[in-house]
Motif scaffolding. Structure first.
Motif, PDB file in Angstrom:
ATOM      1  N   LYS A   1       7.441  78.738  -0.654  1.00 59.67           N
ATOM      2  CA  LYS A   1       7.869  80.084  -0.243  1.00 59.67           C
ATOM      3  C   LYS A   1       8.489  80.843  -1.422  1.00 59.67           C
ATOM      4  O   LYS A   1       8.219  82.029  -1.619  1.00 59.67           O
ATOM      5  N   MET A   2       9.313  80.131  -2.225  1.00 66.81           N
ATOM      6  CA  MET A   2       9.931  80.787  -3.400  1.00 66.81           C
ATOM      7  C   MET A   2       8.872  81.255  -4.380  1.00 66.81           C
ATOM      8  O   MET A   2       8.922  82.376  -4.881  1.00 66.81           O
TER       9      MET A   2
ATOM     10  N   LYS B   1       5.726  81.904  -3.907  1.00 72.31           N
ATOM     11  CA  LYS B   1       4.929  82.996  -3.333  1.00 72.31           C
ATOM     12  C   LYS B   1       5.662  84.319  -3.502  1.00 72.31           C
ATOM     13  O   LYS B   1       5.068  85.321  -3.901  1.00 72.31           O
ATOM     14  N   GLN B   2       6.967  84.271  -3.181  1.00 69.93           N
ATOM     15  CA  GLN B   2       7.775  85.484  -3.251  1.00 69.93           C
ATOM     16  C   GLN B   2       7.838  86.016  -4.676  1.00 69.93           C
ATOM     17  O   GLN B   2       7.923  87.212  -4.900  1.00 69.93           O
ATOM     18  N   MET B   3       7.783  85.098  -5.652  1.00 68.44           N
ATOM     19  CA  MET B   3       7.847  85.504  -7.064  1.00 68.44           C
ATOM     20  C   MET B   3       6.500  85.997  -7.571  1.00 68.44           C
ATOM     21  O   MET B   3       6.396  86.433  -8.714  1.00 68.44           O
TER      22      MET B   3
ATOM     23  N   THR C   1       7.053  88.798 -10.674  1.00 68.91           N
ATOM     24  CA  THR C   1       8.275  89.435 -10.173  1.00 68.91           C
ATOM     25  C   THR C   1       9.366  88.397  -9.979  1.00 68.91           C
ATOM     26  O   THR C   1       9.138  87.211 -10.136  1.00 68.91           O
ATOM     27  N   GLY C   2      10.556  88.877  -9.596  1.00 67.84           N
ATOM     28  CA  GLY C   2      11.663  87.966  -9.283  1.00 67.84           C
ATOM     29  C   GLY C   2      12.345  87.452 -10.540  1.00 67.84           C
ATOM     30  O   GLY C   2      12.022  87.842 -11.656  1.00 67.84           O
TER      31      GLY C   2
END
Lengths: 111, 143, 114
Positions: free
Chosen positions: B25-26, B28-30, B141-142
């Motif tokens: 999940k981390m 993917k979010q990045m 991102t992130g």
């Protein structure tokens, strides 16, 4: 009824061991990598399609009186597995194809 | 560097994979590339399943930034006697119960090696095992 | 092949992802060993398995597999369905053996991996 030898020829399979059992008659196929499942549900005369290679495979093949074992995806039998296949006259066959593909071919051939 | 910790319970096959799922999940979010995500989580998941299958308890420590992730698993368990032998495909000390769970065919460590950019394993027999997986991420991102 | 066609060929029941029967699979893979499944690189894989536990769903999640057929009349638990829903994984229950399930799909033109 088809024999193991007929299947070897039609599906172009390797014979690793147990060639003495190539005249065994084939009643059908069973696909499983879970030994307890084969123990519980496979029927005599079936060809077992799996990628399990260890010795227990032959113990089960013998107990269930299976016609042959096909190892898929290029797997080879462990040494003591092949030895037991010779003793029991239950052939261990092999293919580089996946379980899905060789099962499809066998199903089409013997149904 | 962001730091996350997840406990892993030995023998709890219902929960095995929770920590790796959080890592997925981390990533993917990045906005990490899907192929890199898959390699990372396959390596992490096999390592996590190993802790569940063999150890009494353990934890996953994740250090992550845009460039890279370090996933470290430490467990208290029987350890590995001979790491070189354990790395061989088909070698397994898993119980028959674990085999009936769909694991324990001796493919776990080689799956980890094939997928990780860097894999480090050290073990003290009778005490436990430490596994470190490192991956380059190049996230968009992130932080 | 669409999920809707798979359901017809296997006379099977969809128990998760009912609204996504137009999802299309490219290839099929049959295994009960999750480490074996974790070696796959393909997308749009249909996993055919007789292993019905939480690790089946976790393995699909890690391998980006979005459709699973449980053969051998295996049933998915409530927990498995919840985890599959969270990860957009379609679950199908089929009463046929793995042998027949693979055979019928292969005959209908589903391609193997490689």
């Amino acid at each position: 009824m088809m024999t193991v030898a007929d299947i070897v020829k039609a599906l172009n399979l390797k014979v690793f061991s147990g060639a003495g059992g190539l005249d065994r008659e084939v009643s059908g196929g069973y696909v499983s990598d879970l030994l307890s499942d084969v123990m519980g549900k496979a029927d005599a005369g079936q060809v077992w399609i799996t990628l399990q290679t260890h010795k227990n495979v032959m113990a089960i093949a013998s107990l269930k009186d299976l016609a042959a074992v096909i190892l898929v995806s290029g797997y080879k039998p462990a040494e003591n597995t092949a030895e037991q296949s010779e003793e029991e006259n239950i052939p261990i066959l092999g293919t580089d194809k996946s379980a899905f593909e060789v099962t499809g071919e066998l199903y089409t051939l013997i149904k | 560097m962001e730091h996350h910790e997840f406990n892993i319970e030995g023998g709890d096959f219902t929960r095995a994979g929770y920590a790796s799922s959080q890592v997925k999940k981390m990533l993917k979010q990045m906005g990490v590339d899907v192929a890199i995500i898959k390699r990372t989580v396959v390596a992490a998941y096999e390592a996590e399943v190993n802790v569940v299958a063999h150890a009494y308890s353990g934890a996953m420590y994740v250090d992550i930034n845009r460039e890279e992730v370090k996933i470290e698993l430490r467990d208290q368990g029987p350890g590995i006697e001979d790491i070189e032998q354990a790395m061989q495909e088909g070698y397994s000390t898993a119980s028959s119960a674990v085999r009936e769970m769909g694991f324990g065919a001796g493919m776990g460590l080689s799956n980890m090696k094939k997928n990780a950019d860097e894999l480090h394993i050290e073990s003290e027999p009778g005490k436990g095992t430490r596994v470190v997986i490192r991956m380059q991420l190049n996230a968009t991102t992130g932080d | 092949m669409r999920v809707s066609e798979i359901l017809q060929i296997l006379d099977a029941r969809i128990i998760c992802g009912e609204h996504r029967t137009d999802y299309t699979i490219d290839v099929a893979f049959a295994s009960d060993l999750m480490s074996d499944v974790l070696t796959l690189k393909n997308d749009h894989v249909l996993l055919i398995t007789g292993l019905a536990n939480m690790q089946t769903i976790r393995t699909a999640e890690m391998s980006d597999i979005n459709c699973i057929v449980f053969a051998r009349n295996k049933k998915a638990s409530r927990e498995m369905i919840a985890l599959a829903e969270e990860n957009d994984i379609i679950l199908i229950e089929c009463r046929y053996s793995m042998f027949k399930t693979c055979g019928l799909l292969y005959e209908a033109g589903v391609k193997p991996i490689f």
